[in-house]
Design a protein around this motif. Structure first.
Motif, PDB file in Angstrom:
ATOM      1  N   LEU A   1      36.722  45.516  44.133  1.00 51.44           N
ATOM      2  CA  LEU A   1      35.302  45.145  44.102  1.00 51.44           C
ATOM      3  C   LEU A   1      34.814  45.004  42.661  1.00 51.44           C
ATOM      4  N   ILE A   2      35.250  45.914  41.796  1.00 50.76           N
ATOM      5  CA  ILE A   2      34.876  45.823  40.382  1.00 50.76           C
ATOM      6  C   ILE A   2      35.380  44.525  39.780  1.00 50.76           C
ATOM      7  N   GLY A   3      36.620  44.153  40.121  1.00 54.79           N
ATOM      8  CA  GLY A   3      37.186  42.902  39.616  1.00 54.79           C
ATOM      9  C   GLY A   3      36.403  41.691  40.072  1.00 54.79           C
ATOM     10  N   VAL A   4      35.978  41.698  41.342  1.00 56.78           N
ATOM     11  CA  VAL A   4      35.180  40.595  41.875  1.00 56.78           C
ATOM     12  C   VAL A   4      33.852  40.499  41.141  1.00 56.78           C
ATOM     13  N   VAL A   5      33.204  41.654  40.952  1.00 60.73           N
ATOM     14  CA  VAL A   5      31.901  41.674  40.267  1.00 60.73           C
ATOM     15  C   VAL A   5      32.045  41.171  38.834  1.00 60.73           C
TER      16      VAL A   5
ATOM     17  N   VAL B   1      32.352  37.426  38.920  1.00 59.41           N
ATOM     18  CA  VAL B   1      31.079  36.783  39.248  1.00 59.41           C
ATOM     19  C   VAL B   1      30.146  36.794  38.041  1.00 59.41           C
ATOM     20  N   VAL B   2      30.126  37.898  37.297  1.00 58.28           N
ATOM     21  CA  VAL B   2      29.308  37.958  36.078  1.00 58.28           C
ATOM     22  C   VAL B   2      29.788  36.908  35.079  1.00 58.28           C
TER      23      VAL B   2
ATOM     24  N   VAL C   1      42.049  26.522  43.717  1.00 62.07           N
ATOM     25  CA  VAL C   1      41.255  27.609  44.277  1.00 62.07           C
ATOM     26  C   VAL C   1      39.795  27.371  43.933  1.00 62.07           C
ATOM     27  N   GLY C   2      38.909  27.837  44.807  1.00 59.08           N
ATOM     28  CA  GLY C   2      37.483  27.723  44.559  1.00 59.08           C
ATOM     29  C   GLY C   2      36.936  29.014  44.005  1.00 59.08           C
TER      30      GLY C   2
ATOM     31  N   ALA D   1      37.421  34.597  42.657  1.00 49.41           N
ATOM     32  CA  ALA D   1      36.872  35.949  42.697  1.00 49.41           C
ATOM     33  C   ALA D   1      37.880  36.919  43.303  1.00 49.41           C
ATOM     34  N   ARG D   2      38.591  36.443  44.307  1.00 50.74           N
ATOM     35  CA  ARG D   2      39.617  37.287  44.935  1.00 50.74           C
ATOM     36  C   ARG D   2      40.729  37.596  43.948  1.00 50.74           C
TER      37      ARG D   2
END
Length: 434
Positions: A7-11, A14-15, A321-322, A327-328
């Motif tokens: 989750l931290i990696g995704v956030v 996204v930032v 990839v999109g 994000a994944r």
């Protein structure tokens, strides 16, 4: 714990994504204001506004869907042939044109007549539209060079990883030594795993690509200077000709292609190495070239994407990839069993790659992309120069709004492709490991 790290990696990604979008739009905003164009809105994201503030004549805000951004400039398209904005036509194509033209004049205020986008000279409009993608290019180059020169990258080194026992041609069905096979020149010379080759045939060696080229061009006995257990030793070796994998010129290999060249019989070890500025620039050039080739190859990826999304086909490592897929991947990076510095470096590379893709994609000369508006400005400049050269009346601004039917078709294709990538990213994602 793994879920939290993911989750931290995704956030984090996204930032980085939101910053990249904001950085892109800042390029458009700053140059538009520089040339006196009124900009009522600067938005990061699409959909409902979740935060906004007015500063001067511009509203700055963040919207709910982080899939893009925009600035709204007054007068993106010129009026119709009669100088007026007509009411919507019953013709669907004419309606598209008139809707686009009307939207360009939303929020028109007294005094804006001299602050319209289309009234600026073509070179100024070209700069405004190019500034957005150019900001992404700057960010990509800075991150790539910074990572390469500070964190370094995993690359083949001049340290010996393994020494082959016997001479076998590349592409052989088995790597088992046949009976009476001769020892490799490397083994005969006493080369060992862990030896760091610092000189080859009297020439200092600092990178694998140069060492590989020297070996393949060799004929006759050569002297190798290696570092072993903190000491330097001289070894005598005699390269032989053998069938080897074709080199790509940078220390790598061309899959399935072979040549006859000088051969010693050892494999290099891999390791994290910081790159010098020239090396980093060369690597950056390769990355940009690969990005351009990947963009050109996008249409050819559609069948494999479709199979991966709906037919259970294997998802290729180089599959597009999109945002969801990226994000994944960002989430996976944080959970990789590698040193923390390399996790940071890999995440930065992901953000840099996204920015490079934004630059290349937006440079396509198609509306509604920035490149489409740039192409319109260039065409207008050519028309006006040609009219001046042949002493003809000034044709006036090129009406990009007339290309809106094409823009809607292009946008439709992009939406369909984006949805296909999204489905593939959800049901059959690209994974870094496993």
């Amino acid at each position: 714990m793994t879920m939290l790290m993911t989750l931290i990696g995704v956030v984090v990604f996204v930032v980085g994504l939101l910053f990249s979008i904001a950085w892109h739009e800042l390029g458009h905003l700053s140059t538009a204001k520089l040339f006196g164009i009124r900009v009522p809105q600067y938005m990061v994201g699409f959909g409902p506004t979740i935060f906004s503030r007015h500063r001067g004549e511009t509203e700055y805000g963040i919207k709910a869907i982080p899939l893009g951004g925009y600035i709204r400039m007054i007068g993106m398209f010129p009026p119709g042939d009669d100088g007026k904005i007509r009411k919507r036509s019953t013709s669907p194509f004419r309606g598209m044109i008139e809707d686009a033209r009307a939207a360009a004049y939303e929020e028109l205020q007294p005094g804006d007549e001299k602050r319209l986008f289309y009234t600026r000279k073509p070179w100024k409009r070209l700069i405004v539209m190019f500034a957005g993608p150019f900001m992404n290019l700057i960010l990509a180059v800075v991150i790539f060079l910074g990572v390469l020169m500070t964190f370094g990258i995993n690359t083949q080194t001049t340290t010996v990883g393994s020494v082959s026992d016997c001479v076998i041609e590349a592409g052989a069905e088995t790597d088992t030594c046949p009976k009476n096979a001769p020892d490799t020149p490397a083994k005969a010379a006493g080369l060992r795993a862990g030896d760091k080759i610092v000189s080859y045939d009297g020439k200092p060696i600092t990178e694998w690509g140069a060492l590989q080229s020297s070996i393949r061009d060799s004929s006759g006995p050569v002297t190798l200077v290696v570092e072993r257990d903190g000491e330097r030793r001289e070894l005598q070796a005699t390269p032989i000709e053998n069938k080897v994998a074709k080199s790509d010129g940078d220390g790598g290999y061309v899959e399935g292609e072979y040549v006859t060249a000088g051969f010693l019989g050892f494999a290099p070890a891999s390791g994290i190495q910081q790159q010098s500025f020239p090396q980093a620039v060369d690597r950056m050039g390769e990355i940009m070239e690969n990005g351009f080739e990947a963009l050109i190859a996008l249409p050819s990826k559609v069948p494999d994407l479709w199979n991966a999304a709906f037919a259970g086909g294997e998802r290729a490592d180089d599959s597009p990839v999109g945002v969801v897929g990226a994000a994944r991947v960002g989430g996976e990076i944080v959970t990789l069993d590698i040193p923390p510095s390399q996790r940071v470096a890999t995440m930065l590379f992901l953000v840099a790659g996204f920015n490079l893709s934004l630059f290349l994609f937006n440079m396509l000369p198609l509306l509604p992309l920035d490149g489409g508006h740039m192409a319109g400005a260039l065409w207008e400049s050519v028309r006006r120069r040609a009219a001046k050269l042949f002493r003809r009346p000034d044709p006036g601004p090129f009406d990009v709004a007339k290309l809106m039917p094409v823009a809607y078709v292009v946008a439709g294709v992009f939406v369909c492709f984006t949805l296909l990538v999204l489905v593939a990213d959800v049901v059959n994602p690209v994974r870094l490991a496993g």
